[in-house]
Scaffold this motif. Sequence first.
Motif, mmCIF file in Angstrom:
data_model
loop_
_atom_site.group_PDB
_atom_site.id
_atom_site.type_symbol
_atom_site.label_atom_id
_atom_site.label_comp_id
_atom_site.label_asym_id
_atom_site.label_seq_id
_atom_site.Cartn_x
_atom_site.Cartn_y
_atom_site.Cartn_z
ATOM 1 N N ASP A 1 3.653 5.946 -5.423
ATOM 2 C CA ASP A 1 3.550 6.098 -6.878
ATOM 3 C C ASP A 1 2.478 7.110 -7.259
ATOM 4 O O ASP A 1 2.691 7.971 -8.118
ATOM 5 C CB ASP A 1 3.240 4.758 -7.539
ATOM 6 C CG ASP A 1 4.408 3.795 -7.490
ATOM 7 O OD1 ASP A 1 5.552 4.262 -7.263
ATOM 8 O OD2 ASP A 1 4.172 2.581 -7.665
ATOM 9 N N VAL A 2 1.312 7.016 -6.618
ATOM 10 C CA VAL A 2 0.216 7.941 -6.925
ATOM 11 C C VAL A 2 0.607 9.368 -6.578
ATOM 12 O O VAL A 2 0.383 10.297 -7.361
ATOM 13 C CB VAL A 2 -1.071 7.525 -6.185
ATOM 14 C CG1 VAL A 2 -2.117 8.620 -6.245
ATOM 15 C CG2 VAL A 2 -1.622 6.237 -6.768
ATOM 16 N N VAL B 1 0.845 -1.201 0.000
ATOM 17 C CA VAL B 1 0.000 0.000 0.000
ATOM 18 C C VAL B 1 0.876 1.245 0.000
ATOM 19 O O VAL B 1 0.596 2.223 -0.693
ATOM 20 C CB VAL B 1 -0.961 -0.015 1.211
ATOM 21 C CG1 VAL B 1 -1.717 1.294 1.327
ATOM 22 C CG2 VAL B 1 -1.918 -1.186 1.113
ATOM 23 N N ALA B 2 1.950 1.208 0.759
ATOM 24 C CA ALA B 2 2.860 2.359 0.810
ATOM 25 C C ALA B 2 3.496 2.613 -0.554
ATOM 26 O O ALA B 2 3.646 3.770 -0.971
ATOM 27 C CB ALA B 2 3.934 2.131 1.868
ATOM 28 N N SER C 1 3.642 10.629 -6.342
ATOM 29 C CA SER C 1 4.711 11.136 -7.206
ATOM 30 C C SER C 1 4.170 11.525 -8.583
ATOM 31 O O SER C 1 4.654 12.466 -9.198
ATOM 32 C CB SER C 1 5.833 10.108 -7.349
ATOM 33 O OG SER C 1 5.383 8.979 -8.061
ATOM 34 N N GLU C 2 3.142 10.817 -9.061
ATOM 35 C CA GLU C 2 2.565 11.135 -10.367
ATOM 36 C C GLU C 2 1.582 12.294 -10.306
ATOM 37 O O GLU C 2 1.468 13.070 -11.246
ATOM 38 C CB GLU C 2 1.854 9.914 -10.936
ATOM 39 C CG GLU C 2 2.778 8.776 -11.290
ATOM 40 C CD GLU C 2 2.031 7.515 -11.676
ATOM 41 O OE1 GLU C 2 0.788 7.569 -11.781
ATOM 42 O OE2 GLU C 2 2.690 6.487 -11.862
ATOM 43 N N ASN C 3 0.829 12.403 -9.219
ATOM 44 C CA ASN C 3 -0.274 13.371 -9.154
ATOM 45 C C ASN C 3 -0.184 14.309 -7.963
ATOM 46 O O ASN C 3 -1.184 14.925 -7.610
ATOM 47 C CB ASN C 3 -1.605 12.620 -9.063
ATOM 48 C CG ASN C 3 -1.789 11.637 -10.175
ATOM 49 O OD1 ASN C 3 -1.580 11.970 -11.327
ATOM 50 N ND2 ASN C 3 -2.157 10.420 -9.851
ATOM 51 N N GLY C 4 0.955 14.435 -7.353
ATOM 52 C CA GLY C 4 1.085 15.188 -6.105
ATOM 53 C C GLY C 4 0.598 16.627 -6.184
ATOM 54 O O GLY C 4 -0.216 17.059 -5.381
ATOM 55 N N THR C 5 1.081 17.372 -7.166
ATOM 56 C CA THR C 5 0.699 18.785 -7.229
ATOM 57 C C THR C 5 -0.780 18.938 -7.575
ATOM 58 O O THR C 5 -1.442 19.828 -7.049
ATOM 59 C CB THR C 5 1.557 19.542 -8.249
ATOM 60 O OG1 THR C 5 1.437 18.909 -9.517
ATOM 61 C CG2 THR C 5 3.009 19.563 -7.827
ATOM 62 N N GLY C 6 -1.297 18.073 -8.437
ATOM 63 C CA GLY C 6 -2.715 18.141 -8.767
ATOM 64 C C GLY C 6 -3.603 17.830 -7.574
ATOM 65 O O GLY C 6 -4.632 18.465 -7.372
ATOM 66 N N MET C 7 -3.181 16.867 -6.771
ATOM 67 C CA MET C 7 -3.962 16.511 -5.589
ATOM 68 C C MET C 7 -3.944 17.648 -4.572
ATOM 69 O O MET C 7 -4.961 17.935 -3.937
ATOM 70 C CB MET C 7 -3.430 15.227 -4.974
ATOM 71 C CG MET C 7 -3.668 14.003 -5.838
ATOM 72 S SD MET C 7 -2.827 12.527 -5.260
ATOM 73 C CE MET C 7 -3.772 12.151 -3.802
#
Length: 91
Positions: A25-26, A19-20, A28-34
């Motif tokens: 991964d999520v 899970v970690a 690192s790919e979508n950090g700024t958008g989130m």
Amino acid sequence: MSDSDSAETPADEPTDPSVADRARDVLSENGTGMVQDLLFAFAWVGLASLLYDFGFPTAPRWVLYMFMLAGIPAYFGFFISLEMARERSRR
């Protein structure tokens, strides 16, 4: 066969990521958008709550829900216009 042999997985079998690992991964790919989505949500809910509590104190409760629902088109409108502005500035 010893216990250590049975615990090892062959190299050709894929292992499920933890899970970690998936969360990393999520993010690192979508950090700024989130983060942008979260900030917009906090700002919108704060604005809607302030309007309901202080701007329209005698309004029925459904007015607050309408303010909250208006956040959906406001979100898409804001980020679409932001993307359009970024594209214009690139030209």
